[in-house]
Design a protein around this motif. Structure first.
Motif, PDB file in Angstrom:
ATOM      1  N   SER A 171      93.592  41.073  -7.033  1.00  0.00           N
ATOM      2  CA  SER A 171      92.407  41.656  -6.575  1.00  0.00           C
ATOM      3  C   SER A 171      92.068  41.412  -5.116  1.00  0.00           C
ATOM      4  CB  SER A 171      91.224  40.997  -7.195  1.00  0.00           C
ATOM      5  OG  SER A 171      91.232  39.547  -7.176  1.00  0.00           O
ATOM      6  N   LYS A 190      86.367  36.580  -3.969  1.00  0.00           N
ATOM      7  CA  LYS A 190      87.122  37.275  -5.030  1.00  0.00           C
ATOM      8  C   LYS A 190      88.522  37.694  -4.679  1.00  0.00           C
ATOM      9  CE  LYS A 190      82.973  39.331  -6.944  1.00  0.00           C
ATOM     10  NZ  LYS A 190      81.883  38.404  -6.191  1.00  0.00           N
ATOM     11  N   ASN A 248      92.417  36.331  -5.783  1.00  0.00           N
ATOM     12  CA  ASN A 248      93.202  35.531  -6.784  1.00  0.00           C
ATOM     13  C   ASN A 248      94.483  35.420  -6.326  1.00  0.00           C
ATOM     14  OD1 ASN A 248      94.190  38.249  -7.092  1.00  0.00           O
ATOM     15  ND2 ASN A 248      94.436  38.121  -9.406  1.00  0.00           N
TER      16      ASN A 248
END
Length: 364
Positions: free
Chosen positions: A37, A57, A59
Protein backbone atom coordinates in the motif's frame (compact mmCIF):
# COMPACT_ATOMS: atom_id res chain seq x y z
CA UNK A 1 2.43 -4.35 -6.59
CA UNK A 2 3.51 -7.12 -4.27
CA UNK A 3 6.40 -7.05 -1.81
CA UNK A 4 8.42 -9.47 -3.94
CA UNK A 5 8.03 -7.19 -6.98
CA UNK A 6 9.43 -4.24 -5.01
CA UNK A 7 12.33 -6.42 -3.90
CA UNK A 8 13.03 -7.35 -7.53
CA UNK A 9 13.21 -3.65 -8.39
CA UNK A 10 15.61 -2.98 -5.50
CA UNK A 11 17.80 -5.85 -6.69
CA UNK A 12 18.37 -3.95 -9.92
CA UNK A 13 20.31 -1.45 -7.80
CA UNK A 14 21.90 -3.88 -5.35
CA UNK A 15 21.54 -7.63 -6.02
CA UNK A 16 21.35 -9.53 -2.73
CA UNK A 17 23.80 -12.09 -4.14
CA UNK A 18 26.56 -9.58 -3.38
CA UNK A 19 25.74 -9.20 0.32
CA UNK A 20 28.64 -10.05 2.62
CA UNK A 21 28.52 -13.49 4.23
CA UNK A 22 28.15 -12.09 7.77
CA UNK A 23 25.16 -9.96 6.85
CA UNK A 24 21.41 -10.56 7.06
CA UNK A 25 19.78 -8.99 4.01
CA UNK A 26 16.52 -9.53 2.17
CA UNK A 27 12.95 -9.76 3.46
CA UNK A 28 13.31 -9.97 7.25
CA UNK A 29 9.68 -9.65 8.30
CA UNK A 30 6.46 -10.14 6.36
CA UNK A 31 4.86 -11.93 3.41
CA UNK A 32 6.57 -11.64 0.02
CA UNK A 33 3.19 -12.08 -1.70
CA UNK A 34 1.44 -9.29 0.21
CA UNK A 35 0.13 -6.29 -1.75
CA UNK A 36 2.01 -3.07 -1.00
CA UNK A 37 0.00 0.00 0.00
CA UNK A 38 2.99 2.28 0.55
CA UNK A 39 6.75 2.21 1.14
CA UNK A 40 8.65 3.97 3.91
CA UNK A 41 12.42 4.29 3.34
CA UNK A 42 14.73 4.55 6.35
CA UNK A 43 18.32 4.01 7.43
CA UNK A 44 17.31 1.99 10.51
CA UNK A 45 14.06 0.35 11.61
CA UNK A 46 13.24 1.50 15.13
CA UNK A 47 9.88 1.44 16.93
CA UNK A 48 9.39 5.09 16.00
CA UNK A 49 9.88 4.19 12.34
CA UNK A 50 7.26 1.43 12.54
CA UNK A 51 4.90 3.92 14.19
CA UNK A 52 5.59 6.32 11.33
CA UNK A 53 4.82 3.58 8.81
CA UNK A 54 1.52 2.85 10.56
CA UNK A 55 0.58 6.53 10.64
CA UNK A 56 1.45 6.99 6.95
CA UNK A 57 -0.28 3.75 5.91
CA UNK A 58 2.91 2.14 4.57
CA UNK A 59 3.05 -1.64 4.91
CA UNK A 60 6.61 -2.05 3.60
CA UNK A 61 9.67 -0.58 5.28
CA UNK A 62 12.82 -0.49 3.15
CA UNK A 63 15.61 -0.22 5.69
CA UNK A 64 19.29 0.01 4.83
CA UNK A 65 20.37 -1.61 8.11
CA UNK A 66 18.77 -4.96 9.04
CA UNK A 67 16.81 -4.87 12.30
CA UNK A 68 17.50 -8.60 12.73
CA UNK A 69 21.23 -9.14 12.47
CA UNK A 70 21.71 -12.35 14.41
CA UNK A 71 19.24 -15.10 15.30
CA UNK A 72 16.33 -14.38 17.63
CA UNK A 73 15.75 -17.17 20.14
CA UNK A 74 12.87 -15.39 21.86
CA UNK A 75 10.44 -12.65 20.88
CA UNK A 76 9.10 -11.32 24.16
CA UNK A 77 9.54 -7.58 23.70
CA UNK A 78 12.48 -7.24 26.11
CA UNK A 79 14.79 -5.64 23.50
CA UNK A 80 14.21 -2.94 20.91
CA UNK A 81 14.77 -5.53 18.17
CA UNK A 82 12.07 -7.81 19.54
CA UNK A 83 9.65 -4.91 20.00
CA UNK A 84 10.16 -3.77 16.41
CA UNK A 85 9.53 -7.26 15.04
CA UNK A 86 6.45 -7.75 17.21
CA UNK A 87 4.92 -4.42 16.23
CA UNK A 88 5.67 -4.93 12.52
CA UNK A 89 4.04 -8.38 12.56
CA UNK A 90 1.04 -7.11 14.53
CA UNK A 91 0.38 -4.41 11.93
CA UNK A 92 1.21 -6.54 8.85
CA UNK A 93 4.25 -4.45 7.96
CA UNK A 94 7.04 -6.07 5.97
CA UNK A 95 10.68 -5.09 6.53
CA UNK A 96 13.36 -5.41 3.85
CA UNK A 97 17.07 -4.63 4.11
CA UNK A 98 19.81 -4.51 1.46
CA UNK A 99 22.70 -3.35 3.73
CA UNK A 100 26.03 -4.72 2.39
CA UNK A 101 24.48 -5.47 -1.01
CA UNK A 102 24.12 -1.69 -1.34
CA UNK A 103 27.57 -1.18 0.20
CA UNK A 104 29.00 -3.25 -2.66
CA UNK A 105 26.94 -1.58 -5.38
CA UNK A 106 28.64 0.74 -7.89
CA UNK A 107 25.79 3.22 -7.40
CA UNK A 108 25.40 2.60 -3.68
CA UNK A 109 26.54 4.00 -0.35
CA UNK A 110 30.06 4.98 -1.32
CA UNK A 111 29.00 6.50 -4.61
CA UNK A 112 26.78 8.86 -2.61
CA UNK A 113 29.73 9.92 -0.45
CA UNK A 114 31.84 10.54 -3.57
CA UNK A 115 29.02 12.53 -5.12
CA UNK A 116 28.58 14.71 -2.03
CA UNK A 117 32.32 15.37 -1.85
CA UNK A 118 32.66 15.97 -5.60
CA UNK A 119 35.20 13.18 -6.14
CA UNK A 120 35.96 12.29 -9.77
CA UNK A 121 37.57 9.30 -11.54
CA UNK A 122 35.95 6.82 -9.17
CA UNK A 123 37.10 3.24 -8.74
CA UNK A 124 36.20 0.42 -6.36
CA UNK A 125 38.58 0.25 -3.40
CA UNK A 126 38.20 -3.48 -2.60
CA UNK A 127 36.64 -5.42 -5.51
CA UNK A 128 34.49 -8.35 -4.40
CA UNK A 129 35.90 -11.79 -5.16
CA UNK A 130 34.10 -14.66 -6.92
CA UNK A 131 31.57 -12.34 -8.53
CA UNK A 132 32.13 -13.37 -12.16
CA UNK A 133 31.15 -16.74 -13.60
CA UNK A 134 31.73 -18.38 -16.96
CA UNK A 135 29.40 -20.59 -18.97
CA UNK A 136 30.74 -23.04 -21.54
CA UNK A 137 28.18 -24.87 -23.67
CA UNK A 138 28.13 -26.87 -26.88
CA UNK A 139 25.49 -26.04 -29.51
CA UNK A 140 24.77 -27.32 -33.04
CA UNK A 141 26.41 -24.73 -35.27
CA UNK A 142 23.14 -23.91 -37.03
CA UNK A 143 21.59 -22.98 -33.66
CA UNK A 144 24.60 -21.19 -32.16
CA UNK A 145 23.50 -17.67 -33.09
CA UNK A 146 20.04 -18.12 -31.57
CA UNK A 147 21.43 -19.50 -28.30
CA UNK A 148 24.19 -16.88 -28.12
CA UNK A 149 21.73 -14.00 -28.62
CA UNK A 150 19.43 -15.40 -25.94
CA UNK A 151 22.36 -15.47 -23.51
CA UNK A 152 23.24 -11.89 -24.40
CA UNK A 153 19.63 -10.82 -23.78
CA UNK A 154 19.71 -12.53 -20.38
CA UNK A 155 22.71 -10.38 -19.40
CA UNK A 156 25.71 -12.52 -20.28
CA UNK A 157 28.71 -11.24 -22.21
CA UNK A 158 29.13 -7.83 -20.56
CA UNK A 159 32.74 -6.91 -19.82
CA UNK A 160 33.37 -3.35 -18.65
CA UNK A 161 32.31 -0.97 -21.42
CA UNK A 162 31.66 -3.84 -23.86
CA UNK A 163 28.67 -6.11 -24.35
CA UNK A 164 27.82 -9.19 -26.45
CA UNK A 165 31.27 -10.65 -25.68
CA UNK A 166 31.81 -14.37 -26.27
CA UNK A 167 34.37 -16.84 -27.61
CA UNK A 168 33.32 -19.48 -30.13
CA UNK A 169 35.20 -22.61 -31.22
CA UNK A 170 33.95 -24.90 -34.01
CA UNK A 171 34.23 -28.64 -33.49
CA UNK A 172 32.50 -31.99 -33.66
CA UNK A 173 30.34 -33.40 -30.88
CA UNK A 174 29.34 -37.04 -30.48
CA UNK A 175 26.52 -38.73 -28.60
CA UNK A 176 24.41 -41.90 -28.55
CA UNK A 177 20.99 -41.95 -26.94
CA UNK A 178 19.73 -44.97 -24.96
CA UNK A 179 16.28 -46.56 -25.30
CA UNK A 180 14.69 -43.87 -23.09
CA UNK A 181 16.12 -40.97 -25.08
CA UNK A 182 14.29 -38.78 -27.55
CA UNK A 183 17.05 -37.17 -29.63
CA UNK A 184 16.26 -34.06 -31.66
CA UNK A 185 19.16 -34.90 -33.96
CA UNK A 186 20.30 -38.43 -34.80
CA UNK A 187 18.71 -41.74 -33.87
CA UNK A 188 18.53 -43.45 -30.50
CA UNK A 189 20.92 -46.34 -30.14
CA UNK A 190 23.24 -45.00 -32.85
CA UNK A 191 26.31 -42.85 -32.30
CA UNK A 192 25.96 -39.48 -33.97
CA UNK A 193 28.51 -36.80 -34.83
CA UNK A 194 27.29 -33.21 -35.11
CA UNK A 195 29.04 -30.01 -36.19
CA UNK A 196 28.91 -27.92 -32.99
CA UNK A 197 30.14 -24.59 -31.70
CA UNK A 198 31.58 -24.29 -28.22
CA UNK A 199 30.37 -21.00 -26.74
CA UNK A 200 32.25 -19.45 -23.84
CA UNK A 201 30.62 -16.49 -22.14
CA UNK A 202 30.99 -14.67 -18.80
CA UNK A 203 28.27 -13.21 -16.59
CA UNK A 204 27.68 -11.67 -13.16
CA UNK A 205 26.94 -14.43 -10.67
CA UNK A 206 23.55 -13.04 -9.61
CA UNK A 207 22.32 -13.67 -13.18
CA UNK A 208 23.00 -17.42 -13.12
CA UNK A 209 19.34 -18.54 -12.98
CA UNK A 210 18.42 -16.18 -15.85
CA UNK A 211 21.35 -17.38 -17.94
CA UNK A 212 20.49 -21.05 -17.47
CA UNK A 213 16.82 -20.39 -18.21
CA UNK A 214 17.77 -18.73 -21.50
CA UNK A 215 20.12 -21.62 -22.34
CA UNK A 216 17.57 -24.36 -21.69
CA UNK A 217 14.78 -22.52 -23.54
CA UNK A 218 16.79 -22.03 -26.75
CA UNK A 219 19.15 -25.03 -26.87
CA UNK A 220 17.72 -27.70 -29.21
CA UNK A 221 19.12 -30.80 -27.46
CA UNK A 222 17.13 -32.98 -25.07
CA UNK A 223 20.13 -32.98 -22.72
CA UNK A 224 22.10 -29.74 -22.64
CA UNK A 225 25.84 -30.08 -22.03
CA UNK A 226 27.24 -27.08 -20.14
CA UNK A 227 29.81 -26.09 -17.53
CA UNK A 228 29.78 -23.17 -15.07
CA UNK A 229 32.94 -22.04 -13.30
CA UNK A 230 33.73 -19.14 -10.99
CA UNK A 231 36.53 -16.88 -12.21
CA UNK A 232 39.21 -15.10 -10.22
CA UNK A 233 38.81 -12.04 -12.44
CA UNK A 234 37.63 -8.98 -10.51
CA UNK A 235 34.49 -7.04 -11.29
CA UNK A 236 35.77 -3.47 -11.26
CA UNK A 237 32.27 -2.10 -10.59
CA UNK A 238 31.48 -4.18 -7.51
CA UNK A 239 32.94 -4.12 -4.04
CA UNK A 240 33.58 -2.27 -0.80
CA UNK A 241 34.64 1.37 -0.71
CA UNK A 242 35.60 3.78 -3.47
CA UNK A 243 38.55 5.89 -4.51
CA UNK A 244 38.17 9.28 -6.15
CA UNK A 245 40.00 12.54 -6.71
CA UNK A 246 39.35 16.21 -6.16
CA UNK A 247 39.78 18.40 -9.21
CA UNK A 248 42.06 20.60 -7.12
CA UNK A 249 44.15 19.45 -4.14
CA UNK A 250 43.23 20.77 -0.67
CA UNK A 251 45.32 21.60 2.34
CA UNK A 252 44.74 19.07 5.12
CA UNK A 253 43.02 21.50 7.46
CA UNK A 254 40.79 22.76 4.65
CA UNK A 255 39.98 19.15 3.76
CA UNK A 256 38.92 18.32 7.31
CA UNK A 257 36.76 21.44 7.53
CA UNK A 258 35.23 20.59 4.14
CA UNK A 259 34.23 17.04 5.06
CA UNK A 260 32.91 18.19 8.44
CA UNK A 261 30.61 20.68 6.74
CA UNK A 262 29.69 18.57 3.70
CA UNK A 263 28.99 15.40 5.68
CA UNK A 264 27.11 17.37 8.33
CA UNK A 265 29.00 15.95 11.27
CA UNK A 266 29.75 17.52 14.64
CA UNK A 267 33.03 15.71 15.02
CA UNK A 268 35.85 14.48 12.78
CA UNK A 269 38.35 12.24 14.55
CA UNK A 270 41.57 12.08 12.55
CA UNK A 271 45.14 10.86 12.58
CA UNK A 272 48.20 13.13 12.63
CA UNK A 273 48.44 15.79 9.90
CA UNK A 274 51.15 15.06 7.33
CA UNK A 275 51.78 18.56 5.96
CA UNK A 276 50.73 17.58 2.45
CA UNK A 277 47.83 18.31 0.12
CA UNK A 278 44.83 16.01 -0.23
CA UNK A 279 43.80 15.00 -3.74
CA UNK A 280 43.23 11.22 -3.89
CA UNK A 281 40.63 10.10 -1.35
CA UNK A 282 39.31 6.66 -0.37
CA UNK A 283 35.87 6.42 1.24
CA UNK A 284 33.94 3.62 2.90
CA UNK A 285 30.56 4.16 4.55
CA UNK A 286 30.01 2.50 7.91
CA UNK A 287 32.69 0.62 9.84
CA UNK A 288 35.77 0.72 7.65
CA UNK A 289 38.91 -0.02 9.66
CA UNK A 290 39.43 -3.22 7.65
CA UNK A 291 40.05 -1.09 4.54
CA UNK A 292 42.86 1.11 5.88
CA UNK A 293 45.59 -1.01 4.30
CA UNK A 294 43.70 -1.06 0.99
CA UNK A 295 43.47 2.74 1.02
CA UNK A 296 47.20 2.97 1.67
CA UNK A 297 48.02 0.46 -1.06
CA UNK A 298 46.27 2.54 -3.76
CA UNK A 299 48.13 5.66 -2.70
CA UNK A 300 45.20 7.54 -1.19
CA UNK A 301 46.11 10.78 0.56
CA UNK A 302 43.15 10.38 2.93
CA UNK A 303 40.64 7.74 3.99
CA UNK A 304 37.14 8.67 5.19
CA UNK A 305 35.17 6.10 7.17
CA UNK A 306 33.88 5.51 10.70
CA UNK A 307 34.13 3.41 13.88
CA UNK A 308 37.94 3.56 13.92
CA UNK A 309 39.37 2.35 17.24
CA UNK A 310 42.31 3.82 19.12
CA UNK A 311 44.88 1.46 17.61
CA UNK A 312 43.44 1.84 14.10
CA UNK A 313 44.80 5.37 13.94
CA UNK A 314 48.35 4.06 14.39
CA UNK A 315 47.93 2.27 11.05
CA UNK A 316 48.19 5.62 9.28
CA UNK A 317 51.97 5.34 9.85
CA UNK A 318 52.53 8.87 8.55
CA UNK A 319 51.47 7.86 5.04
CA UNK A 320 47.76 8.68 5.00
CA UNK A 321 45.28 10.94 6.79
CA UNK A 322 42.54 8.87 8.46
CA UNK A 323 39.23 10.65 9.10
CA UNK A 324 36.43 9.13 11.18
CA UNK A 325 33.24 11.13 10.52
CA UNK A 326 30.79 8.88 12.42
CA UNK A 327 28.83 5.81 11.36
CA UNK A 328 25.46 7.49 10.87
CA UNK A 329 27.05 10.50 9.20
CA UNK A 330 28.88 8.34 6.66
CA UNK A 331 25.64 6.63 5.63
CA UNK A 332 23.11 9.42 6.17
CA UNK A 333 22.47 10.02 2.47
CA UNK A 334 21.75 6.34 1.79
CA UNK A 335 18.03 6.53 2.50
CA UNK A 336 17.72 9.45 0.06
CA UNK A 337 19.45 7.29 -2.56
CA UNK A 338 16.97 4.45 -2.01
CA UNK A 339 14.01 6.84 -1.96
CA UNK A 340 15.05 8.51 -5.21
CA UNK A 341 15.64 5.16 -6.92
CA UNK A 342 12.23 3.80 -5.94
CA UNK A 343 10.42 7.03 -6.84
CA UNK A 344 11.78 6.81 -10.36
CA UNK A 345 10.81 3.15 -10.68
CA UNK A 346 7.39 3.27 -9.01
CA UNK A 347 4.84 5.98 -9.70
CA UNK A 348 1.50 4.40 -8.85
CA UNK A 349 1.67 4.62 -5.02
CA UNK A 350 3.45 6.36 -2.18
CA UNK A 351 7.18 6.00 -1.65
CA UNK A 352 7.96 8.10 1.41
CA UNK A 353 11.22 9.15 3.05
CA UNK A 354 11.18 8.56 6.79
CA UNK A 355 11.42 11.72 8.88
CA UNK A 356 12.62 9.84 11.97
CA UNK A 357 16.19 10.60 13.00
CA UNK A 358 17.68 7.21 13.84
CA UNK A 359 21.18 8.40 14.81
CA UNK A 360 21.82 6.89 18.29
CA UNK A 361 24.85 9.13 18.99
CA UNK A 362 24.84 12.73 20.23
CA UNK A 363 27.83 15.04 20.65
CA UNK A 364 28.31 17.56 23.46
Amino acid sequence: MKVKEIIAILEELSPLAYSEGFDNTGLLVGDANADVSGILVTLDTLEEVVDEAIQKKCNLIVSFHPIIFSGLKKITGKTYVERVVMKAIKHDIAIFSNHTALDNSWNGVNAMICEKLGLKNRKILIPQKDAIQKLVTFVPTKDAEKVRNALFTAGAGNIGNYENCSFNIPGSGSFKGNDASNPVIGEKGKIHFEAETQIGITFAKHLQSNILKALFETHPYEEVAYEISTLENQNQHLGMGMIGEFEKPMKEQDFLEFIKKTMNTDCVRHSALLKKHIKKVAVLGGSGSFAIDAAKSVGADAFISSDLKYHDFFKAENTILLADIGHYESEQYTKALLHSFLKKKITNFAVLLSQTNTNPISYL
